[in-house]
Design an enzyme around this catalytic site. Sequence first.
Site, short mmCIF file in Angstrom:
data_model
loop_
_atom_site.label_atom_id
_atom_site.label_comp_id
_atom_site.label_asym_id
_atom_site.label_seq_id
_atom_site.Cartn_x
_atom_site.Cartn_y
_atom_site.Cartn_z
N GLY A 57 55.34 51.86 -61.56
CA GLY A 57 54.14 51.22 -61.04
C GLY A 57 54.48 49.95 -60.30
O GLY A 57 55.55 49.39 -60.49
N CYS A 84 61.13 53.04 -65.18
CA CYS A 84 60.95 51.83 -64.37
C CYS A 84 59.90 50.90 -65.01
O CYS A 84 60.19 50.26 -66.01
CB CYS A 84 60.58 52.21 -62.93
SG CYS A 84 60.77 50.85 -61.75
N TYR A 85 58.69 50.84 -64.47
CA TYR A 85 57.64 50.05 -65.12
C TYR A 85 57.46 50.50 -66.56
O TYR A 85 57.13 49.71 -67.45
CB TYR A 85 56.33 50.21 -64.34
CG TYR A 85 55.18 49.36 -64.84
CD1 TYR A 85 54.98 48.07 -64.35
CD2 TYR A 85 54.28 49.85 -65.78
CE1 TYR A 85 53.92 47.29 -64.80
CE2 TYR A 85 53.22 49.09 -66.24
CZ TYR A 85 53.04 47.81 -65.74
OH TYR A 85 51.99 47.03 -66.19
N HIS A 171 64.96 55.82 -61.48
CA HIS A 171 64.01 56.92 -61.27
C HIS A 171 64.73 58.27 -61.29
O HIS A 171 65.27 58.71 -60.27
CB HIS A 171 63.29 56.75 -59.92
CG HIS A 171 62.31 55.62 -59.91
ND1 HIS A 171 61.01 55.76 -60.34
CD2 HIS A 171 62.46 54.33 -59.53
CE1 HIS A 171 60.39 54.60 -60.22
NE2 HIS A 171 61.25 53.72 -59.73
N GLU A 173 63.34 61.08 -61.39
CA GLU A 173 62.49 62.10 -60.76
C GLU A 173 62.76 62.27 -59.27
O GLU A 173 62.38 63.30 -58.69
CB GLU A 173 61.01 61.77 -60.98
CG GLU A 173 60.46 60.59 -60.22
CD GLU A 173 60.65 59.25 -60.94
OE1 GLU A 173 59.87 58.32 -60.66
OE2 GLU A 173 61.56 59.15 -61.78
N ASP A 229 48.22 78.00 -48.70
CA ASP A 229 47.31 77.67 -49.80
C ASP A 229 46.10 78.60 -49.85
O ASP A 229 45.78 79.17 -50.89
CB ASP A 229 46.85 76.22 -49.71
CG ASP A 229 48.01 75.24 -49.64
OD1 ASP A 229 49.13 75.63 -50.03
OD2 ASP A 229 47.82 74.11 -49.18
N LYS A 374 53.31 72.79 -54.06
CA LYS A 374 53.51 73.78 -53.00
C LYS A 374 54.58 74.81 -53.36
O LYS A 374 54.41 76.01 -53.10
CB LYS A 374 53.88 73.07 -51.69
CG LYS A 374 54.11 74.00 -50.52
CD LYS A 374 52.82 74.62 -50.00
CE LYS A 374 52.05 73.60 -49.17
NZ LYS A 374 50.87 74.22 -48.52
#
Length: 518
Positions: A57, A84-85, A171, A173, A229, A374
């Site tokens: 964040g 992180c945060y 991070h 991710e 989609d 996606k």
Amino acid sequence: MELHHDTVIVLDFGAQYSQLIARRVRECKVYCEILPYNATPEKILEKNPKGIVLSGGPASVYAKGAPHVDKEVFELGIPVMGLCYGIQMIAHALGGKVQKASKREFGLAPLDIKDHKDLFAGLPSTLKVWMSHGDHVTKLPAGFKVLASTSNCHLAAAANTQRKLYGIQFHPEVVHTEKGTKIVENFVRKVCGCRPTWSMENYERTAVHQIREQVGKGRVICGVSGGVDSTVTAALIHRAIGDQLSCVFVNNGVLRLGEAEQVVSMFKKNLKIPIHYVNAENQFLKLLHNVSEPEKKRKIIGRTFIRVFEKKSKELERKKGKFDFLAQGTLYPDVIESVSVKGPSATIKSHHNVGGLPKDMKFKLVEPLRELFKDEVRELGERLNIPHELLWRQPFPGPGLAVRLIGPITKPELEILRKADAIVQEEISKAGLYHSIWQSFAVLTPLKTVGVMGDERTYENVCVIRAFHSSDGMTADWVKLPYDLLGRMSNRIINEVRGINRVVFDITSKPPGTIEWE
């Protein structure tokens, strides 16, 4: 029928990467949902999670008004990993100390791993990890130990293994972090004990049942565009309820060259799903005339889309019976970019599927892809036997060329943009790059420049070529297209499209830019 799967919850503290965390967890075949940072312990327990992740964040935990987690979350007996945060939140809440770093850390940093149990099991002693922080933990709470360090951040990873509380300053991710997904997998599988039951096979089975439960004996009308989609949405709903679904394709006047004919043919010949074609080009363009503001364009298209659907549905009702539901191909990133409902992250823009719909809309929504990314949609599409060339079609925005024609919408300029964009698509495909690029397209600007063509002076529009790589649309990096390819596109556009005398190439990534220009 409810799919019984293990769940991990991400508490969102305003990180633009919160969706990316969820995606990484799902890549480990573990289901993941996002809740706001201030979700109550009771709300969290309703989801019966086996693990909790605190996102990053933009705030400082010690600042006035900073988002804080309920301390009781750490007493639930559920493993927690702060990123992180998130690690700063754990330290701040449990008696540690967080301070502004003397040297901010952004970008890649070598991580020295000191403990190869749990989070770092099976990993080498050194990894390159992605840092992005101005604060850091300077004192750990009681019972915590250091797991890994960088030269600028001694407490780059820490844990209280007895309470199963873990914190990571970097991070895992993002794709830049080496073995980042493995770190996430170690948390959800080794620490939390989650079973790998999240799959598109299970999702398809559950979604089909849920669509049948929601719709009952009702009828569904589905707007299709030929994109991934809406195509997967239609195929999934058709599998669930068959002839209770009616697909409608609306020509909104801002489609690409030859697109209307291609979409109708695809549904009839490839998918064997009946489709009703509505040519509403004049209706849309009349309402868009002289409209320049991007959000207004989106909302006009969204509202008009529904009105056209309502009118068409009345015509079809006389033959097929009343329609109760409208199906949409809304995805997870659409939701997070449209309205900040799951955390304090900034609203970027309204999306055509979730913004601008009229309050008096008569349909109830069916959105079976709303929680998917996606790549998951494409995997689901493969299970539904949708042809590969359709599944890997590059994304196209719902507002179409309206957000690629900067300034007021006019028929002549739309035709200019269509022709330029068709050249971009053709040359990218000829070069064998179409399927390796997330999106490539042309943008027509209202900027006019002086040119010389033959012996005559010209004063015409600037065309922009945009091409970038992405895995989910949340972040994107511009593609280093070969110079000869750029040259061919530029020459063809200028020579073949009247109204353009200059072509430029956009090298802006996301962030700081967005994918579309508007």
